[in-house]
Design a protein around this motif. Structure first.
Motif, PDB file in Angstrom:
ATOM      1  N   PHE A 179      24.957  -6.885 -38.266  1.00 29.70           N
ATOM      2  CA  PHE A 179      25.764  -5.983 -39.078  1.00 29.70           C
ATOM      3  C   PHE A 179      26.077  -4.715 -38.286  1.00 29.70           C
ATOM      4  CE2 PHE A 179      23.275  -8.462 -42.035  1.00 29.70           C
ATOM      5  CZ  PHE A 179      24.149  -8.733 -43.081  1.00 29.70           C
ATOM      6  N   PRO A 180      27.237  -4.117 -38.545  1.00 26.27           N
ATOM      7  CA  PRO A 180      27.450  -2.759 -38.046  1.00 26.27           C
ATOM      8  C   PRO A 180      26.626  -1.817 -38.917  1.00 26.27           C
ATOM      9  CG  PRO A 180      29.288  -3.412 -39.414  1.00 26.27           C
ATOM     10  CD  PRO A 180      28.388  -4.622 -39.317  1.00 26.27           C
ATOM     11  N   ARG A 181      26.410  -0.615 -38.483  1.00 23.34           N
ATOM     12  CA  ARG A 181      25.666   0.350 -39.300  1.00 23.34           C
ATOM     13  C   ARG A 181      26.595   0.922 -40.373  1.00 23.34           C
ATOM     14  NH1 ARG A 181      21.992   3.950 -35.273  1.00 23.34           N
ATOM     15  NH2 ARG A 181      20.874   4.363 -37.227  1.00 23.34           N
ATOM     16  N   TYR A 182      26.131   0.869 -41.621  1.00 29.76           N
ATOM     17  CA  TYR A 182      26.941   1.292 -42.755  1.00 29.76           C
ATOM     18  C   TYR A 182      26.510   2.657 -43.268  1.00 29.76           C
ATOM     19  CZ  TYR A 182      28.798  -3.453 -43.365  1.00 29.76           C
ATOM     20  OH  TYR A 182      29.442  -4.651 -43.183  1.00 29.76           O
ATOM     21  N   PRO A 183      27.439   3.416 -43.822  1.00 30.37           N
ATOM     22  CA  PRO A 183      27.056   4.652 -44.509  1.00 30.37           C
ATOM     23  C   PRO A 183      26.309   4.327 -45.802  1.00 30.37           C
ATOM     24  CG  PRO A 183      29.402   4.225 -44.783  1.00 30.37           C
ATOM     25  CD  PRO A 183      28.907   3.219 -43.796  1.00 30.37           C
ATOM     26  N   PHE A 184      25.586   5.290 -46.331  1.00 25.30           N
ATOM     27  CA  PHE A 184      24.844   5.112 -47.578  1.00 25.30           C
ATOM     28  C   PHE A 184      25.821   5.352 -48.733  1.00 25.30           C
ATOM     29  CE2 PHE A 184      20.555   6.286 -49.777  1.00 25.30           C
ATOM     30  CZ  PHE A 184      20.852   5.395 -50.797  1.00 25.30           C
TER      31      PHE A 184
ATOM     32  N   VAL B 175      26.051   9.290 -49.516  1.00 22.56           N
ATOM     33  CA  VAL B 175      24.918  10.186 -49.277  1.00 22.56           C
ATOM     34  C   VAL B 175      24.964  10.641 -47.825  1.00 22.56           C
ATOM     35  CG1 VAL B 175      22.407  10.400 -49.236  1.00 22.56           C
ATOM     36  CG2 VAL B 175      23.511   9.038 -51.032  1.00 22.56           C
ATOM     37  N   THR B 176      25.054  11.944 -47.630  1.00 18.75           N
ATOM     38  CA  THR B 176      25.176  12.479 -46.266  1.00 18.75           C
ATOM     39  C   THR B 176      23.946  13.280 -45.824  1.00 18.75           C
ATOM     40  OG1 THR B 176      26.325  14.450 -47.096  1.00 18.75           O
ATOM     41  CG2 THR B 176      27.689  12.585 -46.413  1.00 18.75           C
ATOM     42  N   ALA B 177      23.034  13.612 -46.777  1.00 21.24           N
ATOM     43  CA  ALA B 177      21.823  14.356 -46.409  1.00 21.24           C
ATOM     44  C   ALA B 177      20.770  14.184 -47.492  1.00 21.24           C
ATOM     45  CB  ALA B 177      22.129  15.835 -46.201  1.00 21.24           C
ATOM     46  N   ILE B 178      19.507  14.221 -47.069  1.00 22.57           N
ATOM     47  CA  ILE B 178      18.369  14.181 -47.992  1.00 22.57           C
ATOM     48  C   ILE B 178      17.489  15.381 -47.691  1.00 22.57           C
ATOM     49  CG2 ILE B 178      16.281  12.916 -48.671  1.00 22.57           C
ATOM     50  CD1 ILE B 178      17.749  10.327 -47.976  1.00 22.57           C
TER      51      ILE B 178
ATOM     52  N   PHE C 130      22.982   4.240 -43.659  1.00 22.60           N
ATOM     53  CA  PHE C 130      22.051   3.826 -44.702  1.00 22.60           C
ATOM     54  C   PHE C 130      20.665   3.548 -44.136  1.00 22.60           C
ATOM     55  CE2 PHE C 130      19.987   0.294 -46.963  1.00 22.60           C
ATOM     56  CZ  PHE C 130      19.800   0.883 -48.206  1.00 22.60           C
ATOM     57  N   ASP C 131      20.591   2.929 -42.931  1.00 21.57           N
ATOM     58  CA  ASP C 131      19.292   2.554 -42.385  1.00 21.57           C
ATOM     59  C   ASP C 131      18.419   3.767 -42.077  1.00 21.57           C
ATOM     60  OD1 ASP C 131      19.703   3.198 -39.294  1.00 21.57           O
ATOM     61  OD2 ASP C 131      21.483   2.112 -39.943  1.00 21.57           O
ATOM     62  N   GLU C 132      19.032   4.968 -42.001  1.00 18.86           N
ATOM     63  CA  GLU C 132      18.253   6.181 -41.751  1.00 18.86           C
ATOM     64  C   GLU C 132      17.637   6.736 -43.025  1.00 18.86           C
ATOM     65  OE1 GLU C 132      20.851   8.127 -38.113  1.00 18.86           O
ATOM     66  OE2 GLU C 132      21.603   8.327 -40.155  1.00 18.86           O
ATOM     67  N   ALA C 133      18.149   6.291 -44.183  1.00 11.42           N
ATOM     68  CA  ALA C 133      17.742   6.893 -45.451  1.00 11.42           C
ATOM     69  C   ALA C 133      16.305   6.547 -45.826  1.00 11.42           C
ATOM     70  CB  ALA C 133      18.685   6.455 -46.564  1.00 11.42           C
ATOM     71  N   GLN C 134      15.888   5.277 -45.596  1.00  8.97           N
ATOM     72  CA  GLN C 134      14.577   4.861 -46.072  1.00  8.97           C
ATOM     73  C   GLN C 134      13.443   5.662 -45.444  1.00  8.97           C
ATOM     74  OE1 GLN C 134      14.187   2.454 -48.656  1.00  8.97           O
ATOM     75  NE2 GLN C 134      12.309   3.660 -48.620  1.00  8.97           N
TER      76      GLN C 134
END
Length: 448
Positions: free
Chosen positions: A217-222, A244-247, A255-259
């Protein structure tokens, strides 16, 4: 209804390919004054759905949808008309014609298949052009969420450089290149790493099941699709297509950075920054003890992600003149990719035989909704595949007849009629065995 649409497209495509293939035999036979007794779409064992005699030829539609045929006088073919072969050869019969004429008649169907495939690809390039995600434009690499990709040694953020030393132009081609390939190169943290593709990779790919989807998969936005009913945030100010651009102030691009961020705040309240159209909002959310916020990931098209600035797509429009070499190139790649897959099927260690499919598999590749572009793309692929398969040197296929005719032209010795009869029977047994195996695979996959 979806099954009916798929089946209709499959039957239309198959009928078109069969009729034109048999026409490829019919036309040179007529040009060389060879009598054609039958021209049939599908096989007519015992009876026909339709038939009409025009001149010396009976045109018809059979009831067994396994192909089609032209019955040429004085030729040992699908009809196995051995009684005719016992009679003295007549001037209008296939066996009375010079070897070079018989060779052209036998190659006519294959020639039409290849020309048709090339012609369709040229027209598609001219009408639609090409729009794709260049592999080199995945500046932040791929997203690895499938266990098979992990087994291959891939990690999120890897940039796939090449497969078997060849750079991959389109991201959509990567899966097929891995299927056909033996080794690949990636760039990880600035370092180039070479890795082997396991010999049984295709077997592992098949064992995931037909609904497993792609493994790359390509990397997707959240992007948010919806809030779950049991979500602790079901009343939060979130909407479908929010990005979602920041937590808690920490930037999130994919998205993969969110978890990893959410895992820091289990059972806590956080503030997320979302992009909604041209607006940016701050939303307070609760994180569960599992590091979740209770939302479903939304699917974005490549067009959507291009508009959001994530990826630059390549768009190529062709004039008719420019579409000609592009169509030839596409046809050549289709053929060479198919040959590579066929070679792997004959190697039991690859497990590629598990992917061999029959009519159900072929029918399933057509979409559930009518799309002219997709229909003609699949038809072009099937035409080239049919052309190559018919060239295989198996008696009962065009390629088998071609081999015997070439042998005669080289040695000056014509194979005997009895030998040709036995060869035809042997060829039929091989083809029936392949049909049973391929369609048996389809049935097994249905039950699985």
């Amino acid at each position: 209804m979806e099954i009916l649409i798929k089946a209709s497209q499959f039957i239309l495509s198959l009928s078109l390919l069969i009729v034109l293939h048999e026409l490829g035999h019919f036309i040179p036979a007529k040009l060389f004054k060879t009598r054609v007794e039958k021209f049939y779409l599908f096989f007519d064992y015992k009876f026909s759905l339709f038939k009409k005699k025009v001149g010396e030829t009976v045109y018809g539609i059979g009831w067994i949808p396994l192909g089609g045929y032209v019955k040429i006088s004085g030729m040992i073919d699908e009809s196995m008309d051995t009684e005719q072969m016992k009679q003295p050869a007549q001037p209008w019969e296939f066996r009375s014609k010079p070897a070079w004429q018989r060779l052209i008649i036998m190659l006519g169907g294959v020639f039409v298949n290849f020309v048709l495939g090339i012609f369709i690809y040229i027209c598609l390039m001219w009408a639609y052009g090409e729009k794709y995600l260049p592999n080199e434009n995945l500046k932040d690499g791929i997203w690895v969420q499938d266990s098979l990709a992990t087994k291959l040694g891939l990690q999120t953020g890897d940039k796939i450089i090449s497969v078997d030393g060849e750079k991959v132009k389109k991201f959509s081609d990567l899966s097929l290149e891995f299927i056909n390939g033996n080794k690949y190169e990636i760039e990880r943290n600035g370092e180039v790493i070479s890795k082997e593709i396991p010999e049984d990779f295709i077997s592992q790919l098949m064992d995931r099941g037909k609904d497993a989807g792609p493994f790359l998969f390509p990397r997707y936005p959240f992007a948010i699709a919806e809030i779950s009913e049991d979500s602790p945030n079901k009343n939060a100010d979130l909407k479908s297509k929010d990005i979602v651009t920041a937590i808690n102030g920490n930037k999130i691009t994919y998205f993969d950075e969110a978890q990893a961020e959410l895992d820091k705040y289990k059972n806590e309240e956080i503030t997320v920054t979302v992009k909604r159209g041209n607006e940016t909002k701050e939303v307070s959310l609760k994180v569960t003890n599992q590091g979740k916020i209770g939302v479903a990931l939304g699917a974005l098209s490549f067009d959507d992600m291009q508009k959001l600035g994530y990826y630059d797509l390549a768009t190529i429009e062709y004039s008719f003149a420019a579409a000609i070499p592009a169509g030839f190139e596409k046809s050549w790649k289709t053929l060479t990719d198919y040959v590579k897959q066929l070679k792997k099927i004959f190697n039991p260690n690859t497990g590629a035989y598990k992917g061999l499919g029959g009519f159900i598999s072929i029918g399933s590749i057509f979409p559930e909704e009518w799309s002219a572009q997709t229909f003609w793309n699949i038809t072009a692929f099937l035409s080239i595949m049919l052309g190559f398969m018919n060239l295989l040197p198996i008696p009962a296929l065009d390629g088998g007849h071609v081999v015997f005719t070439l042998w005669e032209m080289i040695t000056g010795k014509k194979p005997g009629d009895k030998f040709l009869e036995y060869a035809q029977v042997a060829g039929f047994i091989i083809l029936i065995a392949l049909l049973l195996f391929a369609n048996g695979n389809d049935v097994i996959r249905l039950f699985k």
